[in-house]
Design a protein around this motif. Sequence first.
Motif, short mmCIF file in Angstrom:
data_model
loop_
_atom_site.label_atom_id
_atom_site.label_comp_id
_atom_site.label_asym_id
_atom_site.label_seq_id
_atom_site.Cartn_x
_atom_site.Cartn_y
_atom_site.Cartn_z
N UNK A 68 5.30 -5.59 8.35
CA UNK A 68 4.10 -6.46 8.36
C UNK A 68 4.98 -7.71 8.21
N UNK A 69 4.47 -8.72 9.38
CA UNK A 69 5.25 -10.11 9.41
C UNK A 69 4.40 -11.07 8.45
N UNK A 70 3.26 -10.67 8.04
CA UNK A 70 2.59 -11.72 6.90
C UNK A 70 3.47 -11.49 5.58
N UNK A 71 3.22 -12.57 4.92
CA UNK A 71 3.62 -12.55 3.55
C UNK A 71 2.47 -11.97 2.58
N UNK A 72 2.48 -10.84 1.88
CA UNK A 72 1.53 -10.18 1.04
C UNK A 72 1.95 -10.23 -0.55
N UNK A 120 -1.51 -0.42 7.85
CA UNK A 120 -0.32 -0.18 8.61
C UNK A 120 0.26 1.15 8.66
N UNK A 121 0.13 2.08 7.31
CA UNK A 121 0.52 3.34 7.48
C UNK A 121 -0.58 4.34 8.09
N UNK A 122 -1.78 3.63 8.37
CA UNK A 122 -2.66 4.70 9.15
C UNK A 122 -2.33 4.68 10.59
N UNK A 123 -1.74 3.69 11.27
CA UNK A 123 -1.56 3.79 12.54
C UNK A 123 -0.01 4.30 12.92
N UNK A 124 0.85 4.79 12.22
CA UNK A 124 2.12 5.22 12.55
C UNK A 124 2.46 6.22 11.49
N UNK A 125 3.44 7.01 11.97
CA UNK A 125 4.09 8.10 10.86
C UNK A 125 5.00 7.49 9.90
N UNK A 126 5.04 6.71 9.03
CA UNK A 126 5.86 5.85 8.35
C UNK A 126 6.04 6.35 7.09
N UNK A 127 7.31 6.54 6.75
CA UNK A 127 7.92 6.53 5.37
C UNK A 127 7.79 5.59 4.54
N UNK A 128 7.88 4.27 4.98
CA UNK A 128 7.90 2.93 4.34
C UNK A 128 7.12 2.02 5.33
N UNK A 129 6.53 1.20 4.66
CA UNK A 129 5.87 0.00 5.37
C UNK A 129 6.40 -1.32 4.45
N UNK A 130 7.00 -2.34 5.08
CA UNK A 130 7.34 -3.33 4.36
C UNK A 130 6.87 -4.79 4.68
N UNK A 131 6.82 -5.61 3.82
CA UNK A 131 6.09 -6.88 4.36
C UNK A 131 6.90 -7.89 3.54
N UNK A 132 6.69 -9.26 4.02
CA UNK A 132 7.52 -10.30 3.63
C UNK A 132 6.83 -11.03 2.49
N UNK A 133 7.64 -11.64 1.84
CA UNK A 133 7.36 -12.15 0.24
C UNK A 133 7.58 -13.92 0.34
N UNK A 134 6.54 -14.58 -0.02
CA UNK A 134 6.85 -15.93 -0.29
C UNK A 134 7.80 -15.96 -1.52
N UNK A 135 8.74 -16.94 -1.43
CA UNK A 135 9.85 -17.20 -2.33
C UNK A 135 9.04 -18.11 -3.41
N UNK A 136 9.06 -17.79 -4.57
CA UNK A 136 8.39 -18.63 -5.50
C UNK A 136 9.53 -19.14 -6.55
N UNK A 137 9.61 -20.30 -7.10
CA UNK A 137 10.62 -20.76 -8.34
C UNK A 137 10.05 -19.88 -9.54
N UNK A 138 11.01 -20.27 -10.49
CA UNK A 138 10.74 -19.47 -11.89
C UNK A 138 9.34 -19.91 -12.45
#
Length: 336
Positions: A196-200, A102-120
């Motif tokens: 990025x819409x996927x959880x990484x 994703x960084x390679x295709x845009x002039x981004x300062x930050x790329x964020x992605x989703x996270x799966x929520x897990x329990x303790x």
Amino acid sequence: MKSVTIAICNYNYERYLADAIDSALAQDYPATQVLVVDDGSTDGSREIIRSYGSRIRAVLKANGGQVSAYNCALDEIDSEYVILLDADDLLYPNAVTEVMRRFAVGDYAKVQFRLDVISQDGAQTGVTVPHSDAPADCGSLLRKGWLYPSPPASGNAYKKSALCKIFPIPETSEGRYGADFFAIYGIALVGQVGSISDALGAYRVHNSAPQDVSFANSEKNSKAPKAYAARWGALRYVARNRLNIELPASFHDFSHEKAIFCSEIYGAPLIDRWRWFAFDSRSYLHSIVANPFWGPVKKVGTIGLSCLCLVPYAPLSNYVVRFISNPLARRSSAAH
């Protein structure tokens, strides 16, 4: 190949630290380095860190809080890009690869992605955060005071040069924590944010269940509003003095207003619920009606749910608060 550092800031998380380090070492992107900053842990964390030997780089410092740990990590990092991974969270093996694409295709300062929520204990909950991607104009919206949708700390990858326009953050006795707030939101003042819409990766939530009203690890609903207000004030200071950007005196964020709503409404007598809606709900309702990240259906639905708290039936009011506040409660309702 551009280098990436996964920096893990740890304090007394020996139970989870090895899993976080292992997930960083398991990245399929070859130019990945792993740095662990231990912020004065008193448990067995340092023995775990030493067991990795030369596979990781370690900094063992005196306790100073999360802000101090972030400042230290950025001093140590010599790569072009960085992911600041919380010591109780995880990255999936393809996280760095997908981020760098994703960084390679845009002039981004930050790329964020989703996270799966897990329990303790690491079990998947079926919930992901955030619920929406960052908008293209999140920087301009931030200048108007709107905090944009972002994952927790571990779901963000940064250009180090961009972060260093924000950091180091002044270390004070009142501002030891919340370093991720400055990274997540401050970065939008210096560059574009990609999503990025996927959880990484996985975000671990401690002591939270569908019947809980809180969904957070750092501050409970009763403490979060004051902490966020203080951090916004500190971000305004940094923006003014380092970037010559004047942010508004107050900010708008549904998560912040939701915490206030929950602390005032949950378990409150009917008369107090009505009084709050009549006299103190303006900011809460504004964070819904004027929300630039939400569509009409979500706005109407959230207002409708909120108004159910005015029904003279306390169990319904409390359920609605949990449903609004805690994504795990919504997931539990859908399952049933």
